[in-house]
Design a protein around this motif. Structure first.
Motif, PDB file in Angstrom:
ATOM      1  N   GLY A 114       0.790  -1.218   0.000  1.00 39.85           N
ATOM      2  CA  GLY A 114       0.000   0.000   0.000  1.00 39.85           C
ATOM      3  C   GLY A 114       0.824   1.270   0.000  1.00 39.85           C
ATOM      4  N   ARG A 115       0.123   2.394   0.162  1.00 39.52           N
ATOM      5  CA  ARG A 115       0.748   3.723   0.231  1.00 39.52           C
ATOM      6  C   ARG A 115       1.649   3.986  -0.966  1.00 39.52           C
ATOM      7  NH1 ARG A 115       2.388   2.205   6.179  1.00 39.52           N
ATOM      8  NH2 ARG A 115       0.411   2.464   7.251  1.00 39.52           N
ATOM      9  N   CYS A 116       1.235   3.507  -2.122  1.00 41.82           N
ATOM     10  CA  CYS A 116       2.068   3.636  -3.316  1.00 41.82           C
ATOM     11  C   CYS A 116       1.910   5.021  -3.932  1.00 41.82           C
ATOM     12  CB  CYS A 116       1.684   2.555  -4.332  1.00 41.82           C
ATOM     13  SG  CYS A 116       2.735   2.528  -5.801  1.00 41.82           S
ATOM     14  N   SER A 117       2.991   5.539  -4.473  1.00 40.19           N
ATOM     15  CA  SER A 117       2.969   6.853  -5.117  1.00 40.19           C
ATOM     16  C   SER A 117       2.425   6.784  -6.535  1.00 40.19           C
ATOM     17  CB  SER A 117       4.385   7.430  -5.160  1.00 40.19           C
ATOM     18  OG  SER A 117       5.241   6.570  -5.920  1.00 40.19           O
ATOM     19  N   GLU A 118       2.290   5.562  -7.090  1.00 35.86           N
ATOM     20  CA  GLU A 118       1.901   5.413  -8.489  1.00 35.86           C
ATOM     21  C   GLU A 118       0.397   5.173  -8.606  1.00 35.86           C
ATOM     22  OE1 GLU A 118       4.853   5.940 -10.583  1.00 35.86           O
ATOM     23  OE2 GLU A 118       5.113   6.544  -8.492  1.00 35.86           O
ATOM     24  N   ASP A 119      -0.163   5.504  -9.788  1.00 33.14           N
ATOM     25  CA  ASP A 119      -1.622   5.483  -9.929  1.00 33.14           C
ATOM     26  C   ASP A 119      -2.132   4.395 -10.875  1.00 33.14           C
ATOM     27  OD1 ASP A 119      -0.913   6.481 -12.412  1.00 33.14           O
ATOM     28  OD2 ASP A 119      -2.193   8.260 -12.300  1.00 33.14           O
ATOM     29  N   CYS A 120      -1.480   3.250 -10.906  1.00 35.94           N
ATOM     30  CA  CYS A 120      -1.914   2.152 -11.782  1.00 35.94           C
ATOM     31  C   CYS A 120      -3.384   1.838 -11.525  1.00 35.94           C
ATOM     32  CB  CYS A 120      -1.052   0.917 -11.552  1.00 35.94           C
ATOM     33  SG  CYS A 120       0.719   1.213 -11.860  1.00 35.94           S
ATOM     34  N   ALA A 121      -4.188   1.885 -12.582  1.00 31.89           N
ATOM     35  CA  ALA A 121      -5.640   1.861 -12.445  1.00 31.89           C
ATOM     36  C   ALA A 121      -6.183   0.543 -11.914  1.00 31.89           C
ATOM     37  CB  ALA A 121      -6.280   2.167 -13.805  1.00 31.89           C
ATOM     38  N   PHE A 122      -5.448  -0.536 -12.097  1.00 34.96           N
ATOM     39  CA  PHE A 122      -5.932  -1.855 -11.699  1.00 34.96           C
ATOM     40  C   PHE A 122      -5.558  -2.212 -10.265  1.00 34.96           C
ATOM     41  CE2 PHE A 122      -1.760  -2.230 -13.673  1.00 34.96           C
ATOM     42  CZ  PHE A 122      -1.044  -2.902 -12.696  1.00 34.96           C
ATOM     43  N   CYS A 123      -4.675  -1.441  -9.640  1.00 35.13           N
ATOM     44  CA  CYS A 123      -3.990  -1.884  -8.423  1.00 35.13           C
ATOM     45  C   CYS A 123      -4.648  -1.362  -7.152  1.00 35.13           C
ATOM     46  CB  CYS A 123      -2.523  -1.454  -8.472  1.00 35.13           C
ATOM     47  SG  CYS A 123      -1.552  -2.082  -7.080  1.00 35.13           S
ATOM     48  N   SER A 124      -4.856  -2.266  -6.207  1.00 25.58           N
ATOM     49  CA  SER A 124      -5.458  -1.896  -4.924  1.00 25.58           C
ATOM     50  C   SER A 124      -4.510  -1.081  -4.052  1.00 25.58           C
ATOM     51  CB  SER A 124      -5.881  -3.160  -4.172  1.00 25.58           C
ATOM     52  OG  SER A 124      -4.754  -3.980  -3.905  1.00 25.58           O
ATOM     53  N   GLN A 125      -3.221  -1.054  -4.417  1.00 24.54           N
ATOM     54  CA  GLN A 125      -2.238  -0.310  -3.641  1.00 24.54           C
ATOM     55  C   GLN A 125      -1.976   1.089  -4.209  1.00 24.54           C
ATOM     56  OE1 GLN A 125       1.002  -3.037  -1.975  1.00 24.54           O
ATOM     57  NE2 GLN A 125       0.485  -4.087  -3.886  1.00 24.54           N
ATOM     58  N   SER A 126      -2.640   1.414  -5.311  1.00 24.70           N
ATOM     59  CA  SER A 126      -2.441   2.682  -6.001  1.00 24.70           C
ATOM     60  C   SER A 126      -2.744   3.884  -5.108  1.00 24.70           C
ATOM     61  CB  SER A 126      -3.353   2.717  -7.239  1.00 24.70           C
ATOM     62  OG  SER A 126      -3.556   4.035  -7.696  1.00 24.70           O
ATOM     63  N   VAL A 127      -2.067   4.992  -5.384  1.00 15.95           N
ATOM     64  CA  VAL A 127      -2.290   6.224  -4.642  1.00 15.95           C
ATOM     65  C   VAL A 127      -3.740   6.688  -4.761  1.00 15.95           C
ATOM     66  CG1 VAL A 127      -1.610   7.741  -6.569  1.00 15.95           C
ATOM     67  CG2 VAL A 127      -1.331   8.528  -4.199  1.00 15.95           C
ATOM     68  N   ARG A 128      -4.412   6.313  -5.834  1.00 14.39           N
ATOM     69  CA  ARG A 128      -5.806   6.739  -6.034  1.00 14.39           C
ATOM     70  C   ARG A 128      -6.823   5.698  -5.593  1.00 14.39           C
ATOM     71  NH1 ARG A 128      -5.494   9.716 -12.007  1.00 14.39           N
ATOM     72  NH2 ARG A 128      -3.859  11.224 -11.441  1.00 14.39           N
ATOM     73  N   ALA A 129      -6.368   4.523  -5.204  1.00 16.37           N
ATOM     74  CA  ALA A 129      -7.297   3.458  -4.831  1.00 16.37           C
ATOM     75  C   ALA A 129      -7.872   3.699  -3.437  1.00 16.37           C
ATOM     76  CB  ALA A 129      -6.592   2.112  -4.883  1.00 16.37           C
ATOM     77  N   LYS A 130      -9.096   3.242  -3.254  1.00 14.10           N
ATOM     78  CA  LYS A 130      -9.762   3.317  -1.950  1.00 14.10           C
ATOM     79  C   LYS A 130     -10.050   1.903  -1.437  1.00 14.10           C
ATOM     80  CE  LYS A 130      -9.982   7.800  -2.479  1.00 14.10           C
ATOM     81  NZ  LYS A 130      -9.042   8.676  -1.743  1.00 14.10           N
ATOM     82  N   ALA A 131      -9.238   0.964  -1.878  1.00 12.41           N
ATOM     83  CA  ALA A 131      -9.463  -0.435  -1.512  1.00 12.41           C
ATOM     84  C   ALA A 131      -9.122  -0.677  -0.043  1.00 12.41           C
ATOM     85  CB  ALA A 131      -8.615  -1.339  -2.397  1.00 12.41           C
ATOM     86  N   ASP A 132      -9.818  -1.636   0.541  1.00 16.90           N
ATOM     87  CA  ASP A 132      -9.597  -2.005   1.931  1.00 16.90           C
ATOM     88  C   ASP A 132      -8.507  -3.074   1.995  1.00 16.90           C
ATOM     89  OD1 ASP A 132      -9.775  -2.424   4.635  1.00 16.90           O
ATOM     90  OD2 ASP A 132     -11.609  -3.632   4.527  1.00 16.90           O
ATOM     91  N   ILE A 133      -7.257  -2.639   2.140  1.00 16.25           N
ATOM     92  CA  ILE A 133      -6.126  -3.567   2.186  1.00 16.25           C
ATOM     93  C   ILE A 133      -5.237  -3.253   3.368  1.00 16.25           C
ATOM     94  CG2 ILE A 133      -6.094  -3.871  -0.332  1.00 16.25           C
ATOM     95  CD1 ILE A 133      -3.591  -1.999  -0.322  1.00 16.25           C
ATOM     96  N   ASP A 134      -4.416  -4.213   3.737  1.00 21.24           N
ATOM     97  CA  ASP A 134      -3.400  -3.957   4.751  1.00 21.24           C
ATOM     98  C   ASP A 134      -2.297  -3.105   4.124  1.00 21.24           C
ATOM     99  OD1 ASP A 134      -4.675  -5.463   6.697  1.00 21.24           O
ATOM    100  OD2 ASP A 134      -3.635  -7.309   6.133  1.00 21.24           O
ATOM    101  N   ALA A 135      -1.884  -2.061   4.828  1.00 18.00           N
ATOM    102  CA  ALA A 135      -0.789  -1.212   4.359  1.00 18.00           C
ATOM    103  C   ALA A 135       0.293  -1.203   5.434  1.00 18.00           C
ATOM    104  CB  ALA A 135      -1.288   0.199   4.086  1.00 18.00           C
TER     105      ALA A 135
ATOM    106  N   VAL B 123      -3.581   3.247 -18.241  1.00 15.04           N
ATOM    107  CA  VAL B 123      -3.303   2.355 -17.115  1.00 15.04           C
ATOM    108  C   VAL B 123      -2.551   3.090 -16.010  1.00 15.04           C
ATOM    109  CG1 VAL B 123      -2.098   0.237 -16.427  1.00 15.04           C
ATOM    110  CG2 VAL B 123      -3.273   0.350 -18.643  1.00 15.04           C
ATOM    111  N   CYS B 124      -1.604   3.957 -16.395  1.00 10.00           N
ATOM    112  CA  CYS B 124      -0.762   4.647 -15.418  1.00 10.00           C
ATOM    113  C   CYS B 124      -0.312   5.984 -15.983  1.00 10.00           C
ATOM    114  CB  CYS B 124       0.460   3.781 -15.088  1.00 10.00           C
ATOM    115  SG  CYS B 124       1.583   4.522 -13.886  1.00 10.00           S
ATOM    116  N   THR B 125      -0.325   7.016 -15.130  1.00 12.20           N
ATOM    117  CA  THR B 125       0.127   8.342 -15.578  1.00 12.20           C
ATOM    118  C   THR B 125       1.306   8.863 -14.765  1.00 12.20           C
ATOM    119  OG1 THR B 125      -1.366   9.589 -14.127  1.00 12.20           O
ATOM    120  CG2 THR B 125      -2.229   8.914 -16.288  1.00 12.20           C
ATOM    121  N   THR B 126       1.688   8.173 -13.695  1.00 13.46           N
ATOM    122  CA  THR B 126       2.732   8.685 -12.814  1.00 13.46           C
ATOM    123  C   THR B 126       4.136   8.242 -13.226  1.00 13.46           C
ATOM    124  OG1 THR B 126       2.169   6.855 -11.324  1.00 13.46           O
ATOM    125  CG2 THR B 126       1.301   9.039 -10.769  1.00 13.46           C
TER     126      THR B 126
END
Length: 334
Positions: A71-92, A184-187
């Motif tokens: 988690g807490r990733c700086s990148e915005d990959c659209a598919f990823c639950s760890q993305s900076v823009r994701a609101k997924a409920d994951i362990d970070a 898919v990614c802009t960062t």
């Protein structure tokens, strides 16, 4: 140009036999394979299976990953639950300890698993963090299980640090075709990913590089990615199928069928006949009851165990599956 209407089961097998003999079909011939409709997917199996067995026999490469920094990733990959823009409920969590990174790999030393990889979130790691991962992987008996790392965009010095610790492979996906990457990614850019792959090769590491399917790619974009992997001469190709995760930009995506997944694998086997093709994320979710057919479609390896933020099949179940299919885990390199 070979068109879809010209394809015949005998022609398809003949194409595979020519590849087996060392010929490289023209791209139009290869494109005709990925452009086949779902209901003709099974026609690709004899050729794909022939190529898999020619280069790999009935042995299957098994790999396992450990999410070392989540988690807490700086990148915005659209598919990823760890993305900076994701609101997924994951362990970070930050990078875990050296002992906790090494321990899962040491447990695998007495199993048939071929390779253990540490994977971390983020654009890349600091040199201090790479040093921690390197020391952890150096503690594993690499005659019993080979090691790999997937730590994002690293510089040559950091890659050399991994190599000097006994790591033999670096994993870094292109993710998608270049023509789709901006969706898919802009960062960071597609070219940055390509340069990381080249840097890993220059450091003397083998490269595991593939992508994720189900992002909205066309058949021709599947081919575009496959041809890019061929041009980079990667060693191993991880094939992931999107599992839409709530809270990500692609949470409502539903673009894959089991037969499309199998056709993608079979196409990759024809384009990359002697490369390891490993089916990773989304195997059971997307293929359901058809997931054992990945091998007849040309796959030579599978990821077993859990993925980064989603669960997978356990090793015992996958070993039982291989036994049922008359296949065996790949003999260990050491």
């Amino acid at each position: 140009m070979v068109t879809q209407t010209m394809l015949h089961p005998i022609q398809l097998t003949d194409t595979a036999r020519r590849i087996q003999a060392g010929e490289t079909p023209d791209d139009d011939t290869l494109l005709s394979l990925i452009r086949m409709p779902d209901d003709r997917t099974f026609l690709l199996f004899p050729g794909a299976d022939l190529l898999r067995e020619h280069f790999f026999g009935t042995s299957v490469h098994l790999c396992v990953i450990r999410n070392g920094k989540s988690g807490r990733c700086s990148e915005d990959c659209a598919f990823c639950s760890q993305s900076v823009r994701a609101k997924a409920d994951i362990d970070a969590y930050p990078l875990i300890s050296e002992i906790d990174l090494a321990e899962p790999g040491r447990r695998l030393e007495s199993t048939p698993v071929n390779r253990y990889s540490v994977v971390t979130s983020g654009r890349g790691l600091s040199s201090a963090e790479v040093s921690t991962v390197s020391r952890a992987l150096a503690a594993i008996d690499t005659t019993a299980v080979s090691t790999c790392a997937s730590l994002g965009i690293l510089d040559p010095g950091q890659l050399a640090m991994l190599r000097d610790a006994g790591v033999t492979r670096y994993h870094h996906n292109l993710e998608s075709a270049e023509s789709l990457f901006a969706n898919v990614c802009t960062t960071h850019t597609y070219e940055e990913r390509v340069q990381t792959v080249k840097a890993a090769k220059a450091a003397g590491l083998s490269v595991c590089c593939g992508g994720i399917f189900g992002l909205g790619e066309t058949d021709d974009q599947v081919a575009e990615l496959a041809f890019a992997l061929r041009d980079l001469d990667v060693d191993s190709v991880p094939v992931n199928f999107l599992v839409p995760i709530k809270g990500t930009a692609m949470e409502k995506a539903s673009r894959l069928t089991p037969l499309r997944c199998l056709r993608i694998i079979a196409f990759l086997r024809h384009v990359l006949p002697d490369k390891e093709i490993i089916v990773c994320g989304g195997r059971v979710h997307n293929l359901g009851d058809l997931h054992p057919l990945v091998f007849y479609a040309g796959a030579s390896g599978i990821m077993t165990g859990d993925y980064l933020t989603t669960s997978g099949r356990n090793l015992a179940d996958d070993l039982a599956l291989l036994a049922t299919l008359g296949m065996t885990p790949r003999e260990k390199a050491g």
